[in-house]
Design a protein around this motif. Structure first.
Motif, PDB file in Angstrom:
ATOM      1  N   ASP A   1       0.332  -1.157   0.048  1.00 12.06           N
ATOM      2  CA  ASP A   1       0.334  -0.128  -0.257  1.00 12.06           C
ATOM      3  C   ASP A   1       0.736   1.744   0.061  1.00 12.06           C
ATOM      4  O   ASP A   1       0.353   2.232  -0.644  1.00 12.06           O
ATOM      5  N   ALA A   2       2.061   1.064   0.609  1.00  8.42           N
ATOM      6  CA  ALA A   2       2.759   2.487   1.125  1.00  8.42           C
ATOM      7  C   ALA A   2       4.152   2.431   0.617  1.00  8.42           C
ATOM      8  O   ALA A   2       4.341   3.749  -0.162  1.00  8.42           O
ATOM      9  N   ARG A   3       4.362   1.307  -0.388  1.00  6.55           N
ATOM     10  CA  ARG A   3       5.701   0.778  -0.369  1.00  6.55           C
ATOM     11  C   ARG A   3       5.595   1.104  -2.718  1.00  6.55           C
ATOM     12  O   ARG A   3       4.381   0.474  -2.363  1.00  6.55           O
ATOM     13  N   THR A   4       6.247   2.165  -3.260  1.00  8.05           N
ATOM     14  CA  THR A   4       5.886   1.898  -4.957  1.00  8.05           C
ATOM     15  C   THR A   4       6.986   0.373  -5.864  1.00  8.05           C
ATOM     16  O   THR A   4       7.188   0.863  -6.689  1.00  8.05           O
ATOM     17  N   GLY A   5       7.990  -0.237  -4.503  1.00  3.22           N
ATOM     18  CA  GLY A   5       9.093  -0.745  -5.191  1.00  3.22           C
ATOM     19  C   GLY A   5      10.218  -0.675  -5.396  1.00  3.22           C
ATOM     20  O   GLY A   5      10.826   0.605  -5.555  1.00  3.22           O
ATOM     21  N   GLU A   6      10.763  -1.405  -6.229  1.00  2.45           N
ATOM     22  CA  GLU A   6      12.682  -0.971  -6.280  1.00  2.45           C
ATOM     23  C   GLU A   6      12.339  -0.490  -7.690  1.00  2.45           C
ATOM     24  O   GLU A   6      11.743  -0.635  -8.666  1.00  2.45           O
ATOM     25  N   ALA A   7      13.099   1.307  -7.322  1.00  2.00           N
ATOM     26  CA  ALA A   7      13.052   2.179  -7.990  1.00  2.00           C
ATOM     27  C   ALA A   7      14.244   3.215  -7.711  1.00  2.00           C
ATOM     28  O   ALA A   7      14.919   3.040  -6.930  1.00  2.00           O
TER      29      ALA A   7
ATOM     30  N   PRO B   1       9.092  11.419   0.919  1.00  2.00           N
ATOM     31  CA  PRO B   1       9.438   9.776   1.073  1.00  2.00           C
ATOM     32  C   PRO B   1      10.946   9.403   1.375  1.00  2.00           C
ATOM     33  O   PRO B   1      11.487  10.249   1.952  1.00  2.00           O
ATOM     34  N   LEU B   2      10.182   8.122   1.663  1.00  2.00           N
ATOM     35  CA  LEU B   2      12.043   7.222   1.850  1.00  2.00           C
ATOM     36  C   LEU B   2      12.265   6.761   0.802  1.00  2.00           C
ATOM     37  O   LEU B   2      11.482   5.471   0.613  1.00  2.00           O
ATOM     38  N   HIS B   3      13.745   6.475   1.132  1.00  2.00           N
ATOM     39  CA  HIS B   3      14.288   5.565  -0.064  1.00  2.00           C
ATOM     40  C   HIS B   3      15.098   4.753   0.923  1.00  2.00           C
ATOM     41  O   HIS B   3      16.240   5.418   2.177  1.00  2.00           O
ATOM     42  N   VAL B   4      15.352   3.182   0.780  1.00  2.00           N
ATOM     43  CA  VAL B   4      15.547   2.467   1.844  1.00  2.00           C
ATOM     44  C   VAL B   4      16.737   2.234   1.144  1.00  2.00           C
ATOM     45  O   VAL B   4      16.371   0.924  -0.439  1.00  2.00           O
ATOM     46  N   ILE B   5      18.148   2.061   1.547  1.00  2.00           N
ATOM     47  CA  ILE B   5      19.281   1.984  -0.279  1.00  2.00           C
ATOM     48  C   ILE B   5      20.175   0.551   0.508  1.00  2.00           C
ATOM     49  O   ILE B   5      20.020   0.518   1.732  1.00  2.00           O
ATOM     50  N   GLY B   6      19.862  -0.948  -0.200  1.00  2.00           N
ATOM     51  CA  GLY B   6      21.186  -1.487   0.273  1.00  2.00           C
ATOM     52  C   GLY B   6      22.339  -2.298  -0.536  1.00  2.00           C
ATOM     53  O   GLY B   6      21.812  -2.040  -1.838  1.00  2.00           O
ATOM     54  N   ALA B   7      23.819  -2.254  -0.400  1.00  2.00           N
ATOM     55  CA  ALA B   7      24.855  -2.506  -1.378  1.00  2.00           C
ATOM     56  C   ALA B   7      25.304  -3.534  -1.836  1.00  2.00           C
ATOM     57  O   ALA B   7      25.723  -3.794  -0.300  1.00  2.00           O
TER      58      ALA B   7
ATOM     59  N   VAL C   1       7.343   4.565   0.323  1.00  2.00           N
ATOM     60  CA  VAL C   1       8.924   4.322   0.875  1.00  2.00           C
ATOM     61  C   VAL C   1       8.464   3.121  -0.504  1.00  2.00           C
ATOM     62  O   VAL C   1       8.439   2.306  -1.331  1.00  2.00           O
ATOM     63  N   THR C   2       9.792   3.646  -1.042  1.00  2.00           N
ATOM     64  CA  THR C   2      10.697   2.778  -2.209  1.00  2.00           C
ATOM     65  C   THR C   2      12.801   2.361  -2.262  1.00  2.00           C
ATOM     66  O   THR C   2      12.662   2.323  -0.761  1.00  2.00           O
ATOM     67  N   HIS C   3      12.863   1.653  -2.693  1.00  2.00           N
ATOM     68  CA  HIS C   3      14.022   0.889  -2.335  1.00  2.00           C
ATOM     69  C   HIS C   3      15.150   0.782  -3.893  1.00  2.00           C
ATOM     70  O   HIS C   3      14.632   0.832  -4.457  1.00  2.00           O
ATOM     71  N   GLU C   4      15.761   0.118  -3.016  1.00  2.00           N
ATOM     72  CA  GLU C   4      16.751  -0.396  -4.556  1.00  2.00           C
ATOM     73  C   GLU C   4      17.954  -1.339  -3.753  1.00  2.00           C
ATOM     74  O   GLU C   4      18.631  -0.780  -2.346  1.00  2.00           O
ATOM     75  N   VAL C   5      18.798  -1.879  -4.715  1.00  2.00           N
ATOM     76  CA  VAL C   5      19.495  -2.952  -3.950  1.00  2.00           C
ATOM     77  C   VAL C   5      20.730  -2.684  -5.200  1.00  2.00           C
ATOM     78  O   VAL C   5      20.043  -2.743  -6.673  1.00  2.00           O
ATOM     79  N   THR C   6      22.052  -1.769  -4.942  1.00  2.00           N
ATOM     80  CA  THR C   6      22.736  -1.977  -5.369  1.00  2.00           C
ATOM     81  C   THR C   6      24.106  -2.895  -5.530  1.00  2.00           C
ATOM     82  O   THR C   6      24.245  -3.491  -5.170  1.00  2.00           O
TER      83      THR C   6
END
Length: 305
Positions: free
Chosen positions: A4-10, A44-50, A99-104
């Protein structure tokens, strides 16, 4: 997991608060602080993991690149870390922010800095002051972010808990400390907190003698002079953010030790990246290292171009 709140990896939305996570115990505190800040900013909140694709190949520390299979395994593990962090963020936010997120793949610090170049409002990263990495100036991830980020960086200790509402600021009369005051007052306006401005001094002469006796006329003159400096530095920011309770603390002592002491139990400690007097070279010098390693609360580091 609810989307509902998260727009997915982006890629990161402009104006986001970045939360850098790594699967350690620090992640809980990072997400807690980042969500609270994003809500207060309506951002917005953007969560990053590498996934760091380098690995040590010899006792000398020579670096090589791991295989594609290993990278794929590391990516899967990092995605699990991100999923847990996003679940925690969504639960805490209750739909109030996206809440969006990405893995790099690559350097974790570089991943955060690259995302932050897209107009991030804040970077929130965890630190563990009990570790060897913290004792050598925060380690390989935090240090580059603190040094090169284009926006304020908030370092949150793993043992972080809710503070008493105070935001403590180191003030030395420079434009950098004026920026720090503005940052603190803006946050206090949003959160209903109060601000404590700390100015330090050590060796001062008054009437031809070294001032050492508390309560003496010479001592009072020195404190009055430093208080005036702090009040002048704070005048313009206070005019922009009226209504925030502000306390002035003028203390004789070392800058780092004094800030650490005053910030005990505080919500946040704010420092400018560079200044003069007791805070000169704050970002790269011994004062900064002591503050960032020993402060009992989250620390926000601001840069000035």
């Amino acid at each position: 997991m609810s989307n509902d709140a998260r727009t997915g990896e982006a890629s990161m939305p402009r104006g986001a608060v970045i939360a850098a996570v790594d699967g350690s115990a620090r992640d809980t505190a990072v997400i807690q602080w980042a969500v609270e800040e994003a809500i207060s900013l309506a951002a917005p909140l953007h969560v990053i993991g590498a996934v760091d694709a380098r690995t040590s190949l010899s006792p000398r520390g020579d670096m090589g690149v791991v295989s594609a299979v290993v990278i794929e395994q590391l990516e899967a593990g990092t995605q699990e870390i991100i999923d847990r962090a996003c679940e925690r963020a969504e639960s805490q936010a209750g739909g109030r922010i996206s809440v969006t997120h990405e893995v790099t793949v690559g350097s974790p610090a570089q991943a955060v800095l690259t995302a932050a170049s897209n107009d991030a409002q804040r970077i929130v990263v965890g630190i563990s002051r009990k570790s060897a990495a913290a004792r050598t100036f925060l380690g390989t991830v935090s240090a580059p972010i603190v040094q090169h980020a284009p926006c304020p960086v908030v370092l949150v200790p793993a043992e972080y808990g809710a503070g008493d509402g105070r935001i403590v600021v180191g003030v030395d009369g420079s434009a950098h400390s004026q920026d720090a005051i503005s940052f603190a007052l803006a946050r206090a306006t949003r959160t209903g907190g109060e601000v404590t401005l700390v100015t330090t001094w050590w060796a001062e002469f008054e009437g031809g003698v070294v001032v050492t006796e508390p309560g003496s006329p010479e001592w009072d003159k020195v404190e009055a002079r430093y208080r005036e400096l702090a009040e002048q530095t704070a005048a313009a920011p206070r005019a922009t953010y009226p209504g925030v309770p502000v306390r002035f603390d003028v203390c004789r002592g070392g800058a780092a030790a004094t800030l650490t002491e005053v910030a005990e139990g505080a919500e946040l400690l704010v420092v400018g990246s560079r200044g003069r007097g007791g805070f000169k070279g704050l970002l790269l010098g011994s004062v900064s290292q002591k503050v960032l390693q020993s402060a009992p609360c989250p620390v926000a580091v601001l840069h000035r171009s």
